[in-house]
Write an enzyme that holds these catalytic residues in place. Structure first.
Site, PDB file in Angstrom:
ATOM      1  N   ASP A  13      36.893   4.465 -39.935  1.00  0.00           N
ATOM      2  CA  ASP A  13      35.572   4.888 -40.419  1.00  0.00           C
ATOM      3  C   ASP A  13      35.728   6.498 -40.656  1.00  0.00           C
ATOM      4  OD1 ASP A  13      34.411   2.537 -40.057  1.00  0.00           O
ATOM      5  OD2 ASP A  13      33.757   2.954 -38.126  1.00  0.00           O
ATOM      6  N   LYS A  16      37.523   6.741 -45.751  1.00  0.00           N
ATOM      7  CA  LYS A  16      38.437   6.033 -46.658  1.00  0.00           C
ATOM      8  C   LYS A  16      37.947   5.948 -47.831  1.00  0.00           C
ATOM      9  CE  LYS A  16      39.673   3.119 -43.458  1.00  0.00           C
ATOM     10  NZ  LYS A  16      38.951   3.778 -42.491  1.00  0.00           N
ATOM     11  N   GLY A  40      34.046  -1.614 -43.453  1.00  0.00           N
ATOM     12  CA  GLY A  40      33.150  -1.160 -44.053  1.00  0.00           C
ATOM     13  C   GLY A  40      33.265   0.315 -44.764  1.00  0.00           C
ATOM     14  N   HIS A  41      33.559   0.199 -45.983  1.00  0.00           N
ATOM     15  CA  HIS A  41      34.010   1.541 -46.752  1.00  0.00           C
ATOM     16  C   HIS A  41      32.649   1.964 -47.612  1.00  0.00           C
ATOM     17  CE1 HIS A  41      38.385   0.471 -46.382  1.00  0.00           C
ATOM     18  NE2 HIS A  41      37.575   0.491 -45.332  1.00  0.00           N
ATOM     19  N   GLN A 223      40.288  -0.068 -41.481  1.00  0.00           N
ATOM     20  CA  GLN A 223      40.837   0.273 -40.183  1.00  0.00           C
ATOM     21  C   GLN A 223      41.280   1.599 -39.905  1.00  0.00           C
ATOM     22  OE1 GLN A 223      41.465  -3.364 -40.835  1.00  0.00           O
ATOM     23  NE2 GLN A 223      39.241  -3.335 -40.772  1.00  0.00           N
TER      24      GLN A 223
END
Ligand code: GDP
Ligand code: IMO
Ligand code: MG
Length: 422
Positions: A13, A16, A40-41, A223
């Site tokens: 988180d 990215k 989750g981007h 990640q």
């Protein structure tokens, strides 16, 4: 040409998605090389926000090809759901999203197993996102997995049934959890049909051909390095290699094809799920960072644990990844603090060290910190380095000096344009 890499240097988180989206126009192809829908981007532009889980963060840039590499594990249900949000936004993506045939599939029973396995661990649970990541990678290395390319084979359903039966047998050794396998299976097979509209490729040939043609490629990590299966805070990690070395295996390129390695750190540090976090602020200050930084998971909505930046940890992951360019995100979040602390060593039972200890899960670590002055004027949305308050610039200088690399970019807000490019 070489493949540049963007990856997270902490526990995930780091921002990215935002940085990949910003840099994407400089590339012809963006490829995810590991992880799956545990990621989750978040991307923000034109007053819209998107959260991507499996689809690479280059998808919003017209004309750019996006590849889901062989190292990724795909849940067809999540992928269809993500694709639907792109449809709703009027994005033309079908011809630009490629899937490596060698990527493994996450079955509903992998999610079922993930939930049962976590429950059986009690207070020692990993804090998994419960997306079936661990069980899917276990089947990959156990040589039982189903791969994306298998969906076209005549006996796909038989292969599925064999693997499902294995899972049902395994589940008998775990405590019972609620899981509606029948309903999930129906959705899964319907999403498998949905996937067939995309182009399935031999990713390794495809990407090497692109390289030979002089195309510019960006690999997008998921990640963070501290969640790497080998070098992270095991067992409180994910099940893939999140480091630069994972790019070669997750896409099928040679180590000599790696170009720039762009490592991202927040201006502070967060972690979601269980496991050691030496600089954690389990207090009001941590809560302040959580609220100011909006530190709630993009995939699970869980509150992220917050703490100071940790140079012991960052030096470790810069070393492991061979970082050539550093990026800092969320500098704007620190505004308003009187003082900011930076950890540069650990005190472990009276001994001072600047290395991540093997025993990290089992020993009490007292971070040794230096204190710096905070700043009160807002840095949100700033695009020029010179506009940063003097204390913010001093904070950045200190980190650069200690880490031995300059920051190439400093992000000052969630929006695409809120960025200082040095
Ligand atoms: P990723 O998984 O590394 O892509 O990061 P996430 O999307 O899970 O979490 C990063 C969060 O911080 C998202 O909500 C982003 O919109 C947000 N973000 C990214 N960069 C910045 C920044 O510089 N400042 C602020 N305030 N938010 C940011
Ligand atoms: P992005 O790409 C932050 C964490 C989980 C848990 C551990 C194992 O958005 O940075 P898993 O579901 O892989 O079995 O969970 O890893 N985790 C993440 N934390 N960001 C992520 O992805 C994460 N993906 C997994 O919280 O502690
Ligand atoms: Mg995330």
């Amino acid at each position: 040409m070489k493949v540049d890499v963007i990856l997270g240097l902490q526990w995930g988180d780091e921002g990215k998605g935002k940085i990949v989206d910003f840099l994407a126009p400089q590339y012809d192809l963006v490829a995810r090389f590991q992880g799956g829908p545990n990621a989750g981007h978040t991307l923000k532009f034109d007053n819209k926000q998107f959260v991507l889980h499996t689809i690479p963060s280059g998808i919003f840039r017209p004309g750019l090809i996006n590849l889901i590499g062989n190292g990724v594990v795909i849940d067809p249900i999540t992928l269809e759901r993500e694709a639907t949000t792109l449809d709703d936004a009027g994005i033309d993506y079908v011809s630009r999203l490629l899937i490596s045939k060698k990527a493994h599939l996450i079955l509903p029973s992998h999610r079922y197993l993930d939930a049962a396995s976590e429950l059986s661990k009690g207070k020692n649970k990993i804090g998994s996102t419960l997306k079936g990541i661990g069980p899917a990678y276990m089947d990959k290395t156990g040589r039982n997995g189903l791969r994306a390319g298998d969906i076209f084979s005549a006996d796909f359903k038989d292969k599925y049934e064999i693997l499902k039966k294995k899972h049902i047998d395994l589940l008998k050794s775990f405590p019972a959890v609620d899981f509606d396998l029948e309903t999930e299976e129906k959705k899964w097979f319907s999403s498998i049909e949905f996937l067939k509209r995309f182009r399935f490729v031999n990713g390794e040939y495809y990407i090497n051909e692109q390289l030979n043609q002089g195309k510019k490629i960006l690999a997008e990590g998921a990640q963070g390095s501290m969640l790497d299966i080998d070098f992270g805070t095991y067992p409180f990690v994910t099940s893939s290699n999140t480091l630069t070395s994972g790019v070669c295996i997750g896409l099928g390129i040679a180590p000599s094809s790696i170009g720039d390695v762009i490592g991202i750190t927040k201006a502070y540090c967060t972690r979601v799920g269980s496991g050691p976090f030496p600089t954690e602020l389990d207090n009001e200050q941590g809560e302040w960072l959580r609220q100011k930084g909006g530190e709630f998971g993009a995939t699970t909505g869980r509150a992220r644990r917050c703490g100071w930046i940790d140079l012991v940890q960052l030096k470790y992951t810069i070393m492991l990844n061979g970082v050539t360019k550093l990026v800092m995100t969320k500098i704007d979040v620190l505004q308003g603090l009187e003082q900011i602390e930076v950890c540069d060593a650990y005190n472990i039972e009276g001994k001072v060290t600047t290395e991540i200890p093997y025993e990290i899960n089992d020993v009490a670590i007292a971070p040794i910190t230096k204190t710096y002055s905070g700043w009160q004027s807002s840095t949100a949305g700033i695009k020029e380095y010179e506009q940063l308050p003097q204390q913010a610039a001093a904070y950045i200088d200190t980190l650069e000096e200690s880490l031995g690399i300059k920051f190439a970019m400093i992000s000052t807000g969630p929006e695409r344009e809120s960025l200082i490019v040095k």
